[in-house]
Motif scaffolding. Structure first.
Motif, short mmCIF file in Angstrom:
data_model
loop_
_atom_site.label_atom_id
_atom_site.label_comp_id
_atom_site.label_asym_id
_atom_site.label_seq_id
_atom_site.Cartn_x
_atom_site.Cartn_y
_atom_site.Cartn_z
N ASN A 183 0.80 -1.23 0.00
CA ASN A 183 0.00 0.00 0.00
C ASN A 183 0.83 1.28 0.00
O ASN A 183 0.28 2.36 0.18
N GLY A 184 2.15 1.16 -0.13
CA GLY A 184 2.96 2.38 -0.15
C GLY A 184 3.70 2.59 1.16
O GLY A 184 4.24 1.63 1.73
N LYS A 185 3.67 3.81 1.65
CA LYS A 185 4.56 4.11 2.78
C LYS A 185 4.15 3.44 4.09
O LYS A 185 4.95 3.35 5.02
N THR A 186 2.92 2.93 4.16
CA THR A 186 2.51 2.21 5.39
C THR A 186 2.91 0.74 5.35
O THR A 186 2.74 0.02 6.33
N THR A 187 3.40 0.29 4.23
CA THR A 187 3.76 -1.13 4.10
C THR A 187 5.24 -1.32 4.42
O THR A 187 6.10 -0.77 3.73
N PRO A 188 5.54 -2.08 5.47
CA PRO A 188 6.92 -2.18 5.94
C PRO A 188 7.79 -3.08 5.06
O PRO A 188 7.30 -3.87 4.25
#
Lengths: 341, 341
Positions: B5-10
């Protein structure tokens, strides 16, 4: 059969006391004996019908080789091995000659509309319908797939024998799917495909998956499969209907082993003008499909498929009788989880 | 890329000091860096473009994953892995979304007239013509074959990953033959096919043929090929034009090994939301095809194909540079006699 020119063509690998009187005519006599003792509905010849190098006239040799089948008035079918084209006819020529012979169900290839670019000659499907006046009379209850496994690799980086090509596998897969759809339709819609049997000359690499602990019969030589895997075993597994494969090629292997639910079987070395093993009888495999009896005393689907071999000895001894497949209530054999090559 | 999902995906498997700041955006930054440093003519994404399990909206995830390629205005192409369909779109849905994106050369499948029943989504051929105003301007001098290697087996007796099916192999074979025939025609009739490169996600069983003595790169995990062999290596050998195969799937294998004249190469683990090895840099493979100069100061056929990898370190370090193929005077690589699986 490895037929040559008839009575002038000597036998290979027979006992010293047999040499002087043994010829192609012994092969002919064995076909005659098999027909008399089994009275089969169909005879299938799994390639190397003639041994081309020694047959001076391919047409004559083919005519002699299949003569016992023809004069029996039984139906018969043949496919090509790796030696059929070594006489005066090409592979196409041999197969074109065969399909014109009497009582044969052999076909040159599928209709062009089904498989315009199929490789090889003698790729066809035979559908065996249920009993007349039963609900299966217009359904194919047993499907035979006959394929040309080629002769030798034509790719310089791959040594050895030929293999079943993508065009053939695609035709097989589409044919299997069509037959499955038809079998699952009315009347008597079935839950799964009718069982299928595949016949071709050269064994698949997967024939090397067995040893004496998990096959019936003997393995007395290496598996002369192609040196590479062209994926036909995978294609059959995916299609799901083929329960057994029967090949020729290795004369002194005669086993059946089961891998992921598909029986991989040798037909057994038959011909006398062919390498073999002196004192180890020439042999032929018989396949019997039995139908279910339905409640109303009629006949239904195929219930089981059995096999045995007959030796060309005094009594045509039966050996290695075994059940290859039985229909379960769900129409499927119990699943086996086992990985292939 | 294994995009979520972008920056929330570690990130997975990065060093402890990288964890707090690392996300899908690192994957995006790596695409941007690769584009800047290499300025390629074409970008190919070899599947698992998104990691569907963790992408809440497949379309958004795909849009983000391919955004660097799109904003670069370069041509790009993608194929499916085994994880692309795990979010809100099916495999067909993912591929249909991809082919509508800007600057992509991706195709859903070949025209129905060429391959009516092909399995999977994202099977296509890209033809790279010679230089404009040269004699190769209307010839395909380099052929790319992109295929859908599926996700998981749907056959109960076969565990594990999917495979390239007969329908796809038959289409590949026919396409390769058509291209060969065209390449051998005027103008500038060539003696053999133009070189080809194949891209798909899941490695073939033949990738297991190597060890560190005969490959370039590393093997740090098993080869996650299908558990059975569906024959595509054989089909490529027979077609004769494919010089190298590039796959994804195994993130910490990055080698190239040559078997019977075909280079089997991993693309290299790229994405940060994907298993990897902490301290072992994410990486990407570059492929360079060089043309012959002709006598009249024009450009001819492909002369050589080289490859190297770039690491996502400070300097985008280049490693494992090697020649995959060179054109010989006869137009053929020296034959290698070696048997496969």
């Amino acid at each position: 059969m490895h037929y040559g020119n008839g009575k002038t063509t000597p036998c290979e690998d027979v006992l010293p006391n047999q040499i002087s009187t043994c010829s192609d005519l012994n092969t002919t006599a064995f076909v005659d004996r098999m027909i008399r003792v089994e009275n089969p509905d169909l005879i299938i010849f799994t390639g190397d019908n003639i041994y081309g190098f020694d047959a001076t006239d391919a047409e004559k040799s083919l005519n002699s080789a299949f003569a016992p089948a023809i004069r029996s008035n039984l139906s018969w079918a043949a496919i090509l091995g790796n030696h059929d084209q070594e006489s005066t006819l090409s592979r196409e020529g041999v197969m074109r000659h065969i399909v014109r012979m009497r009582h044969t169900l052999s076909q040159l290839n599928p209709p062009v509309s089904d498989a315009p670019d199929i490789d090889g000659f003698g790729n066809y499907n035979l559908q065996i319908r249920g009993v007349e006046a039963s609900k299966f009379e217009n359904k194919s209850a047993l499907n035979l797939y006959l394929l040309d496994s080629g002769d030798y690799s034509t790719v310089s980086s791959i040594p050895g024998y030929g293999w079943i090509k993508p065009s053939q596998q695609f035709w097989f897969q589409q044919t299997s799917l069509k037959l499955k759809n038809a079998y699952m339709k009315k009347p008597q819609p079935q839950k799964d495909s009718a069982p299928g049997l595949a016949y071709f000359h050269i064994p698949l690499p997967e024939f090397a998956s067995f040893d004496s602990t998990n096959f019936t019969g003997v393995k007395q030589e290496g598996i002369s499969s192609p040196s590479i895997n062209s994926g036909f075993f995978t294609t059959m597994l995916e299609a799901g209907d083929v329960k057994a494969v029967f090949t020729g090629h290795d004369h002194v292997n005669d086993f059946c082993g089961v891998l992921s639910g598909i029986n991989l079987c040798y037909a057994g070395g038959f011909g006398y003008h062919a390498y073999g093993k002196a004192g180890w009888d020439r042999r032929a495999r018989v396949v019997l499909a039995t139908l279910e009896k339905t409640e109303k005393k009629s006949w239904g689907a195929v219930k089981s498929i059995r096999t045995w071999k007959r030796l060309d000895d005094q009594h045509l001894t039966t050996i290695d009788s075994q059940v290859l497949w039985t229909k379960t209530s769900s129409g499927r054999r119990r699943k086996r989880i086992q990985s292939g090559l």
